[in-house]
Design a protein around this motif. Structure first.
Motif, PDB file in Angstrom:
ATOM      1  N   GLU A 625       0.831  -1.198   0.000  1.00 19.49           N
ATOM      2  CA  GLU A 625       0.000   0.000   0.000  1.00 19.49           C
ATOM      3  C   GLU A 625       0.874   1.260   0.000  1.00 19.49           C
ATOM      4  OE1 GLU A 625      -2.659   2.077   3.351  1.00 19.49           O
ATOM      5  OE2 GLU A 625      -3.471   0.126   2.700  1.00 19.49           O
ATOM      6  N   VAL A 626       0.622   2.137  -0.962  1.00 19.89           N
ATOM      7  CA  VAL A 626       1.348   3.402  -1.066  1.00 19.89           C
ATOM      8  C   VAL A 626       0.464   4.557  -0.598  1.00 19.89           C
ATOM      9  CG1 VAL A 626       2.506   4.994  -2.650  1.00 19.89           C
ATOM     10  CG2 VAL A 626       2.758   2.518  -2.963  1.00 19.89           C
ATOM     11  N   LEU A 627      -0.811   4.563  -1.016  1.00 24.04           N
ATOM     12  CA  LEU A 627      -1.801   5.526  -0.528  1.00 24.04           C
ATOM     13  C   LEU A 627      -2.948   4.748   0.104  1.00 24.04           C
ATOM     14  CD1 LEU A 627      -2.155   8.247  -3.353  1.00 24.04           C
ATOM     15  CD2 LEU A 627      -0.890   8.406  -1.206  1.00 24.04           C
ATOM     16  N   LYS A 628      -3.432   5.240   1.221  1.00 25.72           N
ATOM     17  CA  LYS A 628      -4.499   4.558   1.938  1.00 25.72           C
ATOM     18  C   LYS A 628      -5.776   4.513   1.105  1.00 25.72           C
ATOM     19  CE  LYS A 628      -2.881   5.571   6.616  1.00 25.72           C
ATOM     20  NZ  LYS A 628      -3.216   6.181   7.923  1.00 25.72           N
ATOM     21  N   PHE A 629      -6.620   3.516   1.396  1.00 26.35           N
ATOM     22  CA  PHE A 629      -7.880   3.336   0.687  1.00 26.35           C
ATOM     23  C   PHE A 629      -8.924   4.293   1.268  1.00 26.35           C
ATOM     24  CE2 PHE A 629      -5.538  -0.489  -0.124  1.00 26.35           C
ATOM     25  CZ  PHE A 629      -5.903  -0.865  -1.416  1.00 26.35           C
TER      26      PHE A 629
END
Length: 657
Positions: A625-629
């Motif tokens: 994960e690079v950017l949160k959902f």
């Protein structure tokens, strides 16, 4: 003692007579002593207005009455005089309470600079004038309103002036500033701001005597600087009077440039555009030309419109259907056609209006920046991919139903403008749908599994076939762009149309097959594929018997067809629909990132947007994960460290990783 100034003058006279001017040291001591005495004398003499039983008088600092309360109204002492009213008449008194000027005025101001504004009760018709300290008229009554003199100047209003305007007069009553709302001193002259009846501001510069140094203008400017432009009202291109700007209600305007002395140095123009590289586009008599920094017209008034393309080039309209390319000086480049525009860093695009079987259609060609034509004329030229421009052209062909217009695609070489291969016909995939919710689901002709979830049109284009152009209910294949040295091309097997119905959408598909062509125009892969994506990383997704696999640029199968859906490759990975979720696979079909996503986008710059539980996030090629959902729309990687995201559904922001 009737006058404080007389008392102070007597004191100073005898003090200076006493001082020995031959001894400067002692003289300075006495002078400082004199100043201190004067200050004490003046402070002690200050009187303040005070009211008692409805009448006004003056008291000293101790509250003792100096002038007994006998007046109906008073003003504070100023310059040894106080304005007082008895009944309906105003006059002036000394500090002793005796009259300096007997009551005879209906309105009055305090003294300032030895002058006071007054309205005579009988002989001034309600207008203001000015008197001296002896009560003698020094400026005749001619003003509807006045302020106090300061530095031998006074703001006054003339009868009939607009409420927000004033003028300035000097000690002799001479007007030294035009009607204005603001007057600012600049060096030894003044910047004037006035206002018209319609509230529109106008500007000019005047000297100390109020004489115009530069014209009135509706646009503000700076006197004495180069390239200062003014704006005036006018009736037509030549009829106007500069002074009429203050009263004119015309909505027509003229413009001109001033020299450094504030004088009009150019012709008057209906329009003046900003200077660019030493030249300005100007318009008069409904035609445009170019003007240099010396305000000389360097081209004839030849053009009905001029549009700047970039820093170096303009396009000018010569007649209703004729345009010419110009450089920044207005010099003509090349021939006249029906238009020009910037295409890319190497070429301009030119337009020509041609008659094709009774129809007038625009065609386009590539031109270099010297105005030389570098390609033939085509219906459309697409942006360059690798070293080639994809082009469309058309012609009428005879069919059983009569002449029919057909379009074809080809490629032209960047360096020569020559066509690469033979012309191939374009084709269309048409679909019919009644439910609006399915309108954007046109990708379903690719046999998307009946999973029940919805994927939007933008996903279809980015994940599957890049080279389909969507136009309403039509998907057009006009040839594929070059990717990694290969372009997707098509070929008709038969002229039959195949009709399919998928999930409520009826598709009418031509009987075509796809293959790949290299930079030499040779077919690297024959047109035998029912469906294929563009070639990326030397690989393309293809379909056979309803399943998707991977083929390489040599035609060898890297992954046998076995998945229901496979999207385009990016960073060596492709989205793959498996069972009920999306995963990512490599060229051999091995699952690199497990199937757990509700929706995905292909990898780009090392990142892929993925969706879980109705929220979008961003992962890298390892699935981390690079950017949160948390996003409503899929993030888009612009580079390795810049990500575009939609914030709260109202606007986009750039996140730096």
């Amino acid at each position: 003692m009737e006058s404080r100034s007389k008392q102070i003058g007597f004191f100073v006279y005898h003090l200076l007579d006493f001082v020995n001017f031959e001894n400067m040291i002692y003289s300075m001591k006495y002078l400082w002593f004199a100043v201190a005495c004067l200050l004490l004398l003046n402070v002690g003499a200050q009187l303040s207005p005070k009211q008692m039983e409805g009448k006004w008088g003056f008291v000293d600092k101790g509250g003792e009455w100096v002038v007994k309360p006998k007046f109906d109204e008073v003003k504070p002492f100023k310059e040894d005089y106080a304005a007082v009213r008895k009944g309906d008449k105003w006059g002036f008194i000394f500090e002793s309470g005796k009259y300096a000027i007997k009551p005879q005025f209906s309105s009055i101001t305090s003294f300032s600079d030895g002058k006071a504004g007054v309205v005579w009760s009988k002989k001034s018709n309600g207008l203001w004038g000015f008197i001296n300290r002896q009560g003698e008229m020094i400026i005749a009554p001619s003003f509807s309103g006045v302020k106090l003199f300061s530095n031998n100047e006074c703001e006054v209003k003339l009868p009939g002036m607009l409420p927000h305007q004033v003028i300035i007069i000097n000690s002799e009553g001479k007007q030294i500033a035009p009607p204005h709302v603001k007057r600012e001193k600049v060096k030894d002259y003044y910047h004037i701001t006035s206002q018209k009846e319609n509230k529109q501001y106008v500007y000019c510069y005047v000297d100390k005597d109020g004489e115009l140094m530069s014209p009135w203008s509706l646009d503000d400017y700076e006197y004495g600087k180069k390239l200062q432009k003014i704006k005036v009202t006018s009736v037509d291109d030549e009829s106007f009077e500069p002074d009429e700007i203050l009263t004119s209600q015309s909505s027509l305007y003229l413009y001109a440039y001033l020299d450094e002395n504030g004088q009009v140095a150019s012709n008057w123009y209906r329009e003046i555009r900003e200077y660019h590289l030493g030249y300005a586009v100007v318009r008069r008599n409904h035609r445009y030309c170019f003007m240099n920094l010396q305000f000389e017209e360097v081209t004839p008034l030849d053009f009905s419109e001029v549009r700047r393309l970039n820093d170096e080039y303009c396009v000018a309209q010569v007649s209703e259907e004729s345009f010419v390319l110009l450089n920044y000086k207005g010099e003509r480049i090349g021939k006249e056609f029906h238009g020009y525009d910037i295409f890319d860093e190497d070429y301009l695009i030119g337009y020509s209006l041609e008659d094709i079987a009774g129809d007038r259609q625009y065609k386009m060609a590539l031109f270099d920046y010297d105005g030389n034509q570098k390609s033939g004329w085509y219906l459309k030229i697409y942006p360059k991919s690798d070293f080639f421009y994809r082009v469309l052209d058309g012609d009428y062909v005879n069919t059983g139903k009569g002449p029919e217009y057909k379009t074809y695609y080809n490629y032209i070489v960047d360096s020569t403008g020559e066509v690469l291969t033979h012309w191939r016909p374009t084709h269309e995939i048409r679909f019919e749908v009644e439910e609006f919710a399915l309108m954007d689901s046109v990708y379903q002709f690719l046999h998307q599994p009946k999973s029940g979830f919805y994927i939007e049109e933008s996903f279809f284009q980015s994940t599957f076939l890049y080279d389909l152009e969507i136009d309403g209910k039509v998907l057009r294949f006009n040839g594929g762009d070059f990717y990694d040295g290969m372009a997707m091309v098509s070929n008709y097997l038969t002229t039959d149309t195949i009709v399919r119905e998928v999930n409520g959408i009826t598709f009418k598909i031509p009987n075509v097959r796809y293959g790949f062509m290299d930079w030499n125009g040779d077919l690297r892969l024959p047109c035998k594929l029912e469906y294929t994506s563009s070639m990326t990383n030397g690989k393309a997704v293809f379909r056979k018997d309803g399943k998707f696999g991977v083929i390489n640029y040599k035609g060898s199968i890297s992954m046998k067809p076995k998945y229901d859906l496979v999207g385009n490759f990016g960073n060596g990975l492709a989205p793959c629909y498996k069972d009920t979720a999306w995963c990512f696979i490599n060229f051999q079909g091995k699952e690199e990132i497990p199937a757990k996503f509700d929706d995905v986008r292909p990898f780009k710059h090392g990142y892929a947007a993925v969706k879980i539980d109705k929220k979008w996030g961003l992962i890298d090629t390892r699935g981390h994960e690079v950017l949160k959902f948390k996003y409503k729309k899929p993030p888009e990687a612009l580079s390795r460290d810049r990500i575009k995201v939609l914030i709260d559904g109202v606007g986009y922001d750039i996140i730096t990783l």
